[in-house]
Design a protein around this motif. Structure first.
Motif, PDB file in Angstrom:
ATOM      1  N   GLU A 319       0.831  -1.201   0.000  1.00 32.56           N
ATOM      2  CA  GLU A 319       0.000   0.000   0.000  1.00 32.56           C
ATOM      3  C   GLU A 319       0.865   1.252   0.000  1.00 32.56           C
ATOM      4  OE1 GLU A 319      -3.462   2.335   0.070  1.00 32.56           O
ATOM      5  OE2 GLU A 319      -3.104   0.216  -0.420  1.00 32.56           O
ATOM      6  N   ARG A 320       1.981   1.240   0.739  1.00 33.34           N
ATOM      7  CA  ARG A 320       2.877   2.406   0.780  1.00 33.34           C
ATOM      8  C   ARG A 320       3.485   2.669  -0.592  1.00 33.34           C
ATOM      9  NH1 ARG A 320       8.070   3.327   1.024  1.00 33.34           N
ATOM     10  NH2 ARG A 320       8.550   1.087   1.065  1.00 33.34           N
ATOM     11  N   LYS A 321       3.889   1.605  -1.276  1.00 32.34           N
ATOM     12  CA  LYS A 321       4.470   1.772  -2.612  1.00 32.34           C
ATOM     13  C   LYS A 321       3.424   2.290  -3.596  1.00 32.34           C
ATOM     14  CE  LYS A 321       8.090  -1.734  -2.155  1.00 32.34           C
ATOM     15  NZ  LYS A 321       8.635  -3.009  -2.704  1.00 32.34           N
ATOM     16  N   ARG A 322       2.201   1.838  -3.447  1.00 33.94           N
ATOM     17  CA  ARG A 322       1.140   2.302  -4.353  1.00 33.94           C
ATOM     18  C   ARG A 322       0.897   3.793  -4.187  1.00 33.94           C
ATOM     19  NH1 ARG A 322      -4.195   3.351  -4.271  1.00 33.94           N
ATOM     20  NH2 ARG A 322      -4.314   2.962  -2.035  1.00 33.94           N
ATOM     21  N   ARG A 323       0.931   4.263  -2.946  1.00 38.16           N
ATOM     22  CA  ARG A 323       0.728   5.701  -2.703  1.00 38.16           C
ATOM     23  C   ARG A 323       1.877   6.521  -3.271  1.00 38.16           C
ATOM     24  NH1 ARG A 323      -1.624   6.231   3.489  1.00 38.16           N
ATOM     25  NH2 ARG A 323      -3.554   5.017   3.157  1.00 38.16           N
ATOM     26  N   GLU A 324       3.099   6.009  -3.143  1.00 38.93           N
ATOM     27  CA  GLU A 324       4.248   6.737  -3.690  1.00 38.93           C
ATOM     28  C   GLU A 324       4.165   6.839  -5.207  1.00 38.93           C
ATOM     29  OE1 GLU A 324       7.698   4.747  -2.346  1.00 38.93           O
ATOM     30  OE2 GLU A 324       7.576   5.494  -0.273  1.00 38.93           O
ATOM     31  N   GLU A 325       3.710   5.778  -5.831  1.00 38.19           N
ATOM     32  CA  GLU A 325       3.591   5.810  -7.293  1.00 38.19           C
ATOM     33  C   GLU A 325       2.502   6.766  -7.738  1.00 38.19           C
ATOM     34  OE1 GLU A 325       2.910   1.836  -8.463  1.00 38.19           O
ATOM     35  OE2 GLU A 325       4.968   1.152  -8.058  1.00 38.19           O
ATOM     36  N   GLU A 326       1.479   6.956  -6.924  1.00 36.71           N
ATOM     37  CA  GLU A 326       0.393   7.876  -7.285  1.00 36.71           C
ATOM     38  C   GLU A 326       0.747   9.322  -6.989  1.00 36.71           C
ATOM     39  OE1 GLU A 326      -3.058   6.519  -5.281  1.00 36.71           O
ATOM     40  OE2 GLU A 326      -3.372   4.778  -6.589  1.00 36.71           O
ATOM     41  N   GLY A 327       1.942   9.555  -6.356  1.00 36.61           N
ATOM     42  CA  GLY A 327       2.428  10.917  -6.193  1.00 36.61           C
ATOM     43  C   GLY A 327       1.952  11.627  -4.943  1.00 36.61           C
TER      44      GLY A 327
END
Length: 343
Positions: A319-327
């Protein structure tokens, strides 16, 4: 003088019949003259002779049916043959008229009702009739869970010991859905997987080995199927609640285990019209057993808790990586339904 008077009387007696005859002749002549057509020499204008109006064959309802006439006397053989050829409502060689092609309103309404009834029967026949199970009074006996017969058919089950791989095989679980085992056999298998153990000497189920959360809520094994098959609120409510608790313990990823594992055996799901409480609860128990086999079987409670911790950490990292990819960190978290695991 006497002679002339006698002659006169004789003359009168002879002339009287002649006078009557003459009067009758005159009356006949007058009558003939009154009905005779006028002569061509007459100067009076006369009306043209009346003509019969030619009519086309008329169709009548059977209740008011008369003779089909066409331009002349109905007794004429030519008129009868013409009417028979021009009108489809006449009968055969006996001259009797057949039923009219144009039905009266009452007949049309009756035909419409008949068609509607036939269509309704077709729809009713197309509807799948559920396999309703009759109430089972022996299940009301408090000793039925520990003395009721099990393992007498092809369904693999034993009341004693740990759950086995044969008991949890796809073929065995498929028999639950096909109702090739009793409700008690389904309950017994789920009880064993939940951690209940049967004591044959005391004839009771022990909850010492149950999952902690489940044992706290159900110290004795609940009826997950509704073995009595009486679905009134007073009798069925405990079975319904315990079955719902079992369903809530299955994670989302394992909700479709039936189709995933039992499709090769021919299971494609149920039609809504054929569902009954018994079939629905059997399917939910079978789905939970598949989840247990794939995720819980063979692990201790401590091992399961450790696996859950590691799984939770992996999900948080993803989930943390997904948020980082979404900016940014303001992205909304994906909603997940709550799961109350049995351990």
């Amino acid at each position: 003088m006497r002679t002339s008077r006698s002659a006169l009387l004789a003359l009168l007696s002879l002339s009287s019949p002649l006078a009557s005859s003459a009067a009758a002749a005159a009356a006949a002549a007058a009558s003939t003259a009154a009905f005779a057509p006028p002569s061509s020499s007459s100067s009076r204008t006369t009306a043209p002779p009346l003509r019969r109006r030619r009519t086309t064959p008329t169709r009548f309802a059977p209740s008011s049916f008369g003779l089909f006439a066409e331009g002349g006397e109905s007794s004429s053989s030519s008129s009868s043959s013409s009417s028979s050829s021009d009108c489809g409502d006449c009968g055969g060689g006996d001259g009797a008229p057949a039923e009219s092609a144009a039905s009266p309103p009452a007949a049309e309404a009756a035909d419409a009702d008949a068609d509607a009834d036939a269509e309704k029967k077709k729809k009713v026949a197309a509807v799948v009739v559920p396999d309703l199970l009759e109430p089972y009074p022996p299940a009301a006996d408090p000793l039925y869970p520990v003395r009721g017969p099990i393992g007498r058919n092809d369904f693999v089950i034993s009341r004693e010991g740990e759950p086995t791989k044969d008991e949890l095989s796809n073929e065995n679980l498929h028999r639950i859905l096909k109702i090739q085992c009793t409700d008690l056999e389904v309950n017994t298998l789920v009880w064993k997987c939940l951690g209940y153990r049967f004591d044959p000497d005391a004839e009771r189920w022990n909850a010492d080995g149950c999952f902690p959360n489940w044992r706290e809520k159900y110290p004795t094994p609940p009826d997950l199927i509704g073995m009595r098959r009486i679905y009134s609120k007073e009798i069925d409510q405990p079975s319904l609640k315990s079955n719902q608790s079992l369903v809530r313990s299955v994670p989302v990823d394992n909700k479709q285990s039936l189709k995933t594992h039992l499709r090769p055996l021919g299971f494609t799901g149920y039609k809504y019209a054929e569902l009954t409480p018994n079939k629905t609860r059997r399917a939910q128990c079978a789905n939970w057993l598949l989840y247990y086999r794939e995720e819980l079987f063979g692990y201790t409670v401590e091992e399961l808790r450790e696996r859950r911790r590691l799984k939770k950490e992996a999900e948080e990292e993803a989930e943390r990586k997904r948020r980082e990819e979404e900016g940014g960190g303001d992205a909304k978290e994906e909603w997940k339904p709550p799961v109350k695991e049995v351990f």
